[in-house]
Design a protein around this motif. Structure first.
Motif, mmCIF file in Angstrom:
data_model
loop_
_atom_site.group_PDB
_atom_site.id
_atom_site.type_symbol
_atom_site.label_atom_id
_atom_site.label_comp_id
_atom_site.label_asym_id
_atom_site.label_seq_id
_atom_site.Cartn_x
_atom_site.Cartn_y
_atom_site.Cartn_z
ATOM 1 N N GLY A 267 122.480 46.189 9.967
ATOM 2 C CA GLY A 267 123.128 45.164 10.691
ATOM 3 C C GLY A 267 124.350 45.340 11.368
ATOM 4 O O GLY A 267 124.694 44.476 12.239
ATOM 5 N N ALA A 268 124.951 46.618 11.370
ATOM 6 C CA ALA A 268 126.070 46.895 12.246
ATOM 7 C C ALA A 268 125.959 48.399 12.485
ATOM 8 O O ALA A 268 127.080 48.941 12.778
ATOM 9 C CB ALA A 268 127.407 46.796 11.140
ATOM 10 N N ARG A 269 124.708 48.881 12.588
ATOM 11 C CA ARG A 269 124.987 50.386 12.965
ATOM 12 C C ARG A 269 125.012 50.526 14.514
ATOM 13 O O ARG A 269 124.702 49.952 15.254
ATOM 14 C CB ARG A 269 123.294 50.889 12.674
ATOM 15 N N GLN A 297 127.377 46.092 19.854
ATOM 16 C CA GLN A 297 128.372 45.075 19.871
ATOM 17 C C GLN A 297 127.776 43.897 20.242
ATOM 18 O O GLN A 297 127.978 42.836 19.512
ATOM 19 C CB GLN A 297 129.670 45.559 20.932
ATOM 20 N N ALA A 298 126.862 43.850 21.209
ATOM 21 C CA ALA A 298 126.307 42.604 21.650
ATOM 22 C C ALA A 298 125.195 42.174 20.398
ATOM 23 O O ALA A 298 125.262 40.833 20.251
ATOM 24 C CB ALA A 298 125.496 42.799 22.958
ATOM 25 N N GLU A 299 124.552 42.947 19.956
ATOM 26 C CA GLU A 299 123.702 42.693 18.903
ATOM 27 C C GLU A 299 124.419 42.023 17.671
ATOM 28 O O GLU A 299 123.927 41.241 16.857
ATOM 29 C CB GLU A 299 122.746 43.616 18.690
ATOM 30 N N GLN A 300 125.506 42.835 17.196
ATOM 31 C CA GLN A 300 126.294 42.216 16.138
ATOM 32 C C GLN A 300 126.795 40.926 16.489
ATOM 33 O O GLN A 300 126.893 39.924 15.528
ATOM 34 C CB GLN A 300 127.306 43.241 15.971
ATOM 35 N N LYS A 301 126.921 40.579 17.757
ATOM 36 C CA LYS A 301 127.514 39.220 17.849
ATOM 37 C C LYS A 301 126.573 38.180 17.788
ATOM 38 O O LYS A 301 126.583 37.236 17.257
ATOM 39 C CB LYS A 301 128.103 39.327 19.327
ATOM 40 N N LEU A 302 125.335 38.680 18.360
ATOM 41 C CA LEU A 302 124.153 37.542 18.256
ATOM 42 C C LEU A 302 123.655 37.327 16.604
ATOM 43 O O LEU A 302 123.632 36.275 16.267
ATOM 44 C CB LEU A 302 123.051 38.169 18.772
ATOM 45 N N LEU A 303 123.941 38.351 15.933
ATOM 46 C CA LEU A 303 123.821 38.173 14.472
ATOM 47 C C LEU A 303 124.662 37.276 13.821
ATOM 48 O O LEU A 303 124.385 36.537 12.852
ATOM 49 C CB LEU A 303 123.743 39.626 13.719
ATOM 50 N N ALA A 304 125.921 37.460 14.267
ATOM 51 C CA ALA A 304 127.008 36.629 13.570
ATOM 52 C C ALA A 304 126.627 35.094 14.007
ATOM 53 O O ALA A 304 126.801 34.196 13.149
ATOM 54 C CB ALA A 304 128.571 37.090 14.013
ATOM 55 N N GLU A 305 126.423 34.976 15.203
ATOM 56 C CA GLU A 305 126.315 33.639 15.703
ATOM 57 C C GLU A 305 125.074 33.074 15.059
ATOM 58 O O GLU A 305 125.024 31.646 14.732
ATOM 59 C CB GLU A 305 125.828 33.376 17.205
ATOM 60 N N ALA A 306 124.183 33.666 14.804
ATOM 61 C CA ALA A 306 122.827 33.372 14.072
ATOM 62 C C ALA A 306 122.807 32.917 12.683
ATOM 63 O O ALA A 306 122.685 31.887 12.225
ATOM 64 C CB ALA A 306 121.767 34.239 14.220
ATOM 65 N N LYS A 307 123.902 33.589 12.222
ATOM 66 C CA LYS A 307 124.155 33.679 10.576
ATOM 67 C C LYS A 307 125.228 32.168 10.292
ATOM 68 O O LYS A 307 124.957 31.546 9.575
ATOM 69 C CB LYS A 307 124.980 34.723 10.272
ATOM 70 N N GLU A 308 126.069 32.159 11.420
ATOM 71 C CA GLU A 308 127.039 30.918 11.367
ATOM 72 C C GLU A 308 126.108 29.630 11.627
ATOM 73 O O GLU A 308 126.320 28.593 11.075
ATOM 74 C CB GLU A 308 127.838 30.620 12.661
ATOM 75 N N GLN A 309 124.876 29.565 12.543
ATOM 76 C CA GLN A 309 124.141 28.648 12.676
ATOM 77 C C GLN A 309 123.105 28.277 11.750
ATOM 78 O O GLN A 309 121.905 27.679 11.868
ATOM 79 C CB GLN A 309 123.544 28.726 14.268
ATOM 80 N N ARG A 310 123.023 29.386 10.783
ATOM 81 C CA ARG A 310 121.830 29.336 9.877
ATOM 82 C C ARG A 310 120.395 29.374 10.375
ATOM 83 O O ARG A 310 119.587 28.576 10.170
ATOM 84 C CB ARG A 310 122.049 28.096 8.650
ATOM 85 N N ALA A 918 112.524 47.304 -0.102
ATOM 86 C CA ALA A 918 112.652 47.533 1.350
ATOM 87 C C ALA A 918 113.946 47.177 1.933
ATOM 88 O O ALA A 918 114.524 46.128 1.362
ATOM 89 C CB ALA A 918 111.639 46.812 2.045
ATOM 90 N N PRO A 919 114.610 47.582 3.121
ATOM 91 C CA PRO A 919 115.808 47.153 3.452
ATOM 92 C C PRO A 919 115.572 45.717 3.910
ATOM 93 O O PRO A 919 114.625 45.304 4.351
ATOM 94 C CB PRO A 919 116.032 48.099 4.766
ATOM 95 N N PRO A 920 116.641 44.836 3.708
ATOM 96 C CA PRO A 920 116.565 43.380 3.827
ATOM 97 C C PRO A 920 116.236 42.981 5.220
ATOM 98 O O PRO A 920 115.641 41.965 5.748
ATOM 99 C CB PRO A 920 117.716 42.969 3.244
ATOM 100 N N GLU A 921 116.804 43.738 6.281
ATOM 101 C CA GLU A 921 116.641 43.675 7.773
ATOM 102 C C GLU A 921 115.068 43.562 8.248
ATOM 103 O O GLU A 921 115.219 43.034 9.183
ATOM 104 C CB GLU A 921 117.462 44.567 8.470
ATOM 105 N N GLU A 922 114.348 44.287 7.575
ATOM 106 C CA GLU A 922 113.117 44.244 7.951
ATOM 107 C C GLU A 922 111.875 43.977 6.780
ATOM 108 O O GLU A 922 112.242 44.260 5.643
ATOM 109 C CB GLU A 922 112.691 45.689 8.366
ATOM 110 N N GLN A 923 110.869 43.016 7.112
ATOM 111 C CA GLN A 923 109.967 42.871 6.050
ATOM 112 C C GLN A 923 108.895 44.240 5.930
ATOM 113 O O GLN A 923 108.309 44.400 6.888
ATOM 114 C CB GLN A 923 109.350 41.295 6.519
ATOM 115 N N GLN A 924 108.804 44.445 4.806
ATOM 116 C CA GLN A 924 107.911 45.599 4.644
ATOM 117 C C GLN A 924 106.333 44.970 4.366
ATOM 118 O O GLN A 924 106.154 44.059 4.056
ATOM 119 C CB GLN A 924 108.272 46.285 3.411
ATOM 120 N N THR A 925 105.429 45.914 5.181
ATOM 121 C CA THR A 925 104.309 45.416 4.884
ATOM 122 C C THR A 925 103.430 46.837 4.255
ATOM 123 O O THR A 925 103.919 47.754 4.413
ATOM 124 C CB THR A 925 103.506 45.320 6.245
#
Length: 939
Positions: A267-269, A297-310, A918-925
């Motif tokens: 989420g911050a790599r 940096q742009a993706e981390q900002k997008l993640l933070a905004e999404a988290k704030e807006q749930r 599995a890592p929480p950022e991806e759904q494992q299949t």
């Protein structure tokens, strides 16, 4: 011999070639060897980094230096500070001053110094010594000249760098499918990537690329190193911040594609920040790394905004352009895995076209082994009977197969014999369920297995009913509160309330067949978030049932798509029942059939020896865990009957309860105990694996006493075993045990001669270490120049060795490729010609898209017997091992590992603590394996 120089017979074509001086030609590299004083300084630096980061597992971050040097020197740089032969290698010469400045920055940045406070004119002693090391220009050919009757001993830097020049020569246009041409670019790992011709899903916006790896390996008793060429589908993530690695297209036509490791948590790599600072300080162009940092940096900002807006973060799905983040393995993705057989055949042809006569293949010839006829094989019919059936089928609308497959299950009488051999008179299968759909699946599978009429058969809960006379019975118990996902509280009480009798006693052997499902967020308590693994009832209930001594097997009742309703044959239920028999330690007559006397002329009787398998695995620490990594060891032993025609039995053993006992008890005892914990003493890598080898040495001493004179052989996974026994290494074949660095040379080598194994059988299934099969060629006897080509094969082949004893290759064709109804995707064309889906109201016009599906290729199992006693036949043991891969206990087709090693491995895979997260950022299949499902009945 034919005019091709081959004796008549069938030969295996593989993507494995002798790496000879003529193959590498004039290729050269530049190498600096670190002397002992420099290595001592590096060790001190490494220790300082461990202290600074507070982590004994931390390493000095030399990726700062390698990333910087790769950007500045066209990409090809490798640094290895390993004590066995530390070196810095590059394809182009590196200036001393550049080396000094780069390692000065690496040193101080790793120890926390600010970039603007570092004085480049006052380098630390470590940087001065590395820069002052003499740079040698080596011709690779000098180190690849084979020596007669000797394993190749090229230095480590040759193995790390030889692919650089070879991949550059393979780069360029690759002609496939007639006129179609794909551009192959070299990458900085020494491989190739078709990044200009990516695969895209039908809905657009998701991508994958073809990556080809070239790796130098060795094979036993072959005088040249072997170049293994493998190809895979590398899927590209729509986000960079969850990827561990990215491919970056460097400016300029002749520069290789850069493989960049990404640092940080999920989420911050991002790209190595310290490497960016170093490049900035050196005032060098690092636009390629800056592009990665800005995207992160742009993706981390997008993640933070999404988290704030749930809400869920939505990343742009578009052509990656310059930066291609690599997706982690086995995650949901609209482009399947696997390149297919035609892709590999085209790659084989391309290699031969590029290198011509310098591409010297291995000679691998088919053996005369006859594989046992399994119950699941099509019935054997005469040619006359087959012709009659063809005529009948031509005159009717029947779609029945001309040769029907038999049942995957052993005969009930064989199960009864195994139960009696275990000291019981009856087998009871206790079926624990909580969905009626799953209950009906269990009942239907039991009825089909034992030939019962399902009409009117609807047993009440707790009502025991017959499957085979009074000797095999079943009983159902509704166990909702015990089996459903949730926390551990109350499960033991819930089991007690079912009234199920699960303890094996009074002559009754009991096995538990249970329903399960993978928990989802909906199963978490209201408002609770966290680790879903803690809600997995399977791990909790397995421990409870193991404490009762009840072997268990689980069947998935619901998946991500809902409750499971099998459309046709219920393969998961059948395999779950078969694997329950394996957990019970039931060895039926299929094993005796598989180990019938061989077609070899050897007098060595593999049917009169015990076949033992040891599974070894390092359980690494999770985030937040302390202590050293854990070493997990499990074992099983197939023991022959005292008299010919009797029943085989199986013993089990684990490092948590180191004693040999019936397999069912060894497994349940293992599942009731936690994985081993390291004591407070810090151990080196060598000490840890020497201790593991000593544990197995003691286990073999106990086994020899248990077997009371019955000879035995030990089967080991070569990848795990090479850390423990020097005698398993290819380079050590023919060497003296006195020169070893490990405590023991081979398993059992310290025992007295009467207790030692007859042989050790090394198994290797790693795709980049076993010659990848692509096709066969049959040289005929009738005409000297006549050949026939074959696309696939399932037989055993012998690698024609240069000296001493040979190694064998068992070729496997995955069921998904060659089974009933399989589409054989990739058998005639590559993914670049994958057919799109067709939607239609007419059923016969509809077509499923091919790009999302998995495309399969042949796989191979390497079998290498090492005789420890005189009179042992390596060929007979290779045949027996192949047959124990061909005839499995747990499902209807082959396994990559033979029965004893597979049974040992399953003890570990089914342990309640075995990691399945599995890592929480991806759904494992769950995706089909190349050959066998490791835990198909469960996951």
């Amino acid at each position: 011999m034919t005019q091709h120089g081959r004796e008549p017979g069938v030969y295996l074509n593989t993507l494995a070639f002798r790496c000879t001086p003529t193959l590498v030609g004039d290729d050269s590299v530049y190498v600096r060897h670190l002397d002992p004083e420099t290595l001592k300084l590096w060790s001190d630096f490494d220790r300082q980094c461990k202290q600074r980061y507070g982590d004994e597992a931390a390493q000095a971050p030399y990726s700062i230096a390698t990333t910087v040097l790769s950007v500045l020197s066209n990409g090809y740089v490798y640094f290895d500070p390993d004590y066995k032969g530390p070196f810095l290698a590059s394809l182009e010469p590196l200036a001393d001053d550049l080396i000094r400045r780069v390692f000065t920055l690496t040193y101080w940045l790793a120890l926390g110094e600010r970039i603007d406070a570092i004085d480049l004119k006052a380098p630390p002693e470590l940087a001065k010594r590395i820069a002052g090391t003499t740079e040698h220009r080596y011709s690779l050919a000098e180190f690849l000249t084979p020596q007669i009757n000797t394993q190749p001993t090229a230095p480590n830097w040759v193995f790390r760098t030889v692919a650089w020049g070879l991949s550059q020569r393979m780069a360029g246009p690759w002609a496939i499918s007639g006129s179609k041409k794909i551009r192959l670019r070299p990458d900085t790992t020494g491989g190739l990537v078709a990044i200009d011709d990516p695969w895209e899903n039908e809905q657009r916006g998701r991508f994958a690329v073809s990556r080809t790896a070239l790796r130098l390996k060795t094979l036993p008793n072959i005088t040249s190193p072997i170049l293994m060429v493998t190809s895979r589908v590398t899927r590209i993530s729509s986000s960079l911040v969850f990827s561990r690695t990215a491919l970056a297209v460097q400016p300029g036509e002749d520069r290789p594609v850069l493989e960049v490791p990404l640092n940080g948590r999920g989420g911050a790599r991002t790209v190595n920040r310290l490497a960016l600072e170093a490049l900035g300080r050196l005032e060098m162009d690092y636009s390629i790394l800056s592009a990665i940092a800005k995207r992160s940096q742009a993706e981390q900002k997008l993640l933070a905004e999404a988290k704030e807006q749930r809400r869920k973060a939505l990343f742009a799905r578009e052509h990656p352009g310059q930066v291609w983040p690599i997706l982690g393995k086995n995650y949901t993705f609209p482009i399947g895995t696997g390149t297919g057989m035609q892709h590999l055949r085209e790659l084989h042809k391309h290699f031969r076209d590029v290198f011509g006569g310098t591409a010297e293949p291995l000679v691998i010839r088919e053996t005369d082994m006859t594989l046992p006829h399994r119950p699941t094989d099509p019935e054997r019919v005469t040619a006359k009977e087959l012709e009659r059936r063809k005529q009948e089928r031509a005159n009717s609308d029947s779609k029945e197969p001309l040769r029907a497959r038999g049942s995957a299950f052993p005969q009930p009488e064989s199960i009864v014999a195994a139960v009696e051999a275990a000291g019981f008179t009856k087998l009871r299968i206790a079926c624990l369920w909580y969905r009626d759909e799953t209950r009906l699946r269990m009942l239907d599978t039991l009825c089909k297995t034992y030939g019962l009429d399902t009409a009117g058969l609807d047993p009440h809960d707790g009502q025991e009913f017959s499957l085979h006379g009074t000797q095999i019975t079943a009983v159902f118990h509704l166990a909702s509160d015990f089996l459903k996902p949730g926390g551990p509280d109350g499960r033991q009480q819930a089991l007690n309330e079912t009234g199920a009798s699960l303890v094996s006693r009074d002559g009754v052997l009991v096995g538990a067949w249970c329903e399960t499902e993978i928990p989802t967020a909906d199963d978490a308590p209201d408002g609770a978030k966290g680790d879903l693994e803690g809600l997995d009832a399977k791990h909790q209930t397995r421990t409870i049932l193991a404490a009762l001594g009840a072997p268990t097997q689980y069947i998935l009742g619901r998946n991500a798509h809902g409750v499971i309703h099998p459309k046709a044959k219920d393969h998961p239920a059948e395999m779950a029942l078969l694997d329950l028999y394996r957990s019970l330690g039931i060895i039926d007559d299929r094993i005796a059939n598989a180990l019938q006397p061989q077609t070899t002329h050897s007098a060595y009787a593999v049917s009169r020896i015990a076949h033992v398998g040891f599974h070894v695995r390092q359980q690494n620490k999770r985030k937040g865990e302390g202590g050293s990594p854990k070493v997990v060891i499990t074992a099983s032993a197939l023991v022959p009957p005292l008299r010919p025609g009797g029943t085989w039995t199986m013993l089990g053993w684990s490092s948590t309860k180191p004693q040999w006992q019936p397999y069912r008890l060894a497994q349940t005892d293992f599942h009731t105990t936690a994985y081993p914990q390291e004591n407070g003493t810090r151990k080196t890598h060598r000490q840890r694996w020497d201790d593991a080898a000593e544990t197995i040495e003691l286990a073999l001493s106990d086994l020899a006493e248990e077997l009371d004179g019955v000879p035995y052989v030990v089967t080991i996974d070569g990848l795990a075993g090479r850390r423990m026994w020097d005698g398993l290494h290819n380079v050590r074949q023919g060497a003296s045990p006195q020169d070893r660095t490990s405590r023991y040379w081979l398993p059992g080598s310290s025992l007295n001669p009467a207790e030692r194994p007859d042989a050790v059988i090394r198994i290797n299934v790693e795709d980049d270490e076993v010659p990848p099969p692509v096709s066969t060629t049959r040289f005929l006897k009738s005409r000297a120049d006549a050949v026939r080509e074959g696309e696939t094969t399932r037989t055993l082949y012998q690698v024609v060795q240069d000296f001493s004893t040979p190694v064998w290759i068992l070729c496997n064709v995955p069921r998904a490729y060659d089974g009933d109804g399989a589409g054989r995707l990739g058998s005639k064309y590559t993914r670049w010609d994958a057919k799109r889906s067709i939607q239609s109201d007419k059923k016969d016009e509809r077509r499923k898209g091919e790009m999302p599906q998995n495309w399969y290729s042949m796989t191979a199992t390497e079998i290498y017997p090492i005789a420890c006693n005189p009179g042992v036949s390596g060929e007979a043991l290779a045949f027996a091992t192949a047959q124990l891969c061909h005839q499995t206990l747990f499902w209807s087709d082959r396994s990559r590992f033979p029965v004893p090693l597979h049974a040992a491995k399953q003890m570990d895979l089914n342990h309640p603590q075995y990691r399945r997260t599995a890592p929480p950022e991806e759904q494992q299949t769950t995706e089909p394996g190349t050959d066998e499902p490791d835990t198909v009945p469960e996951e």
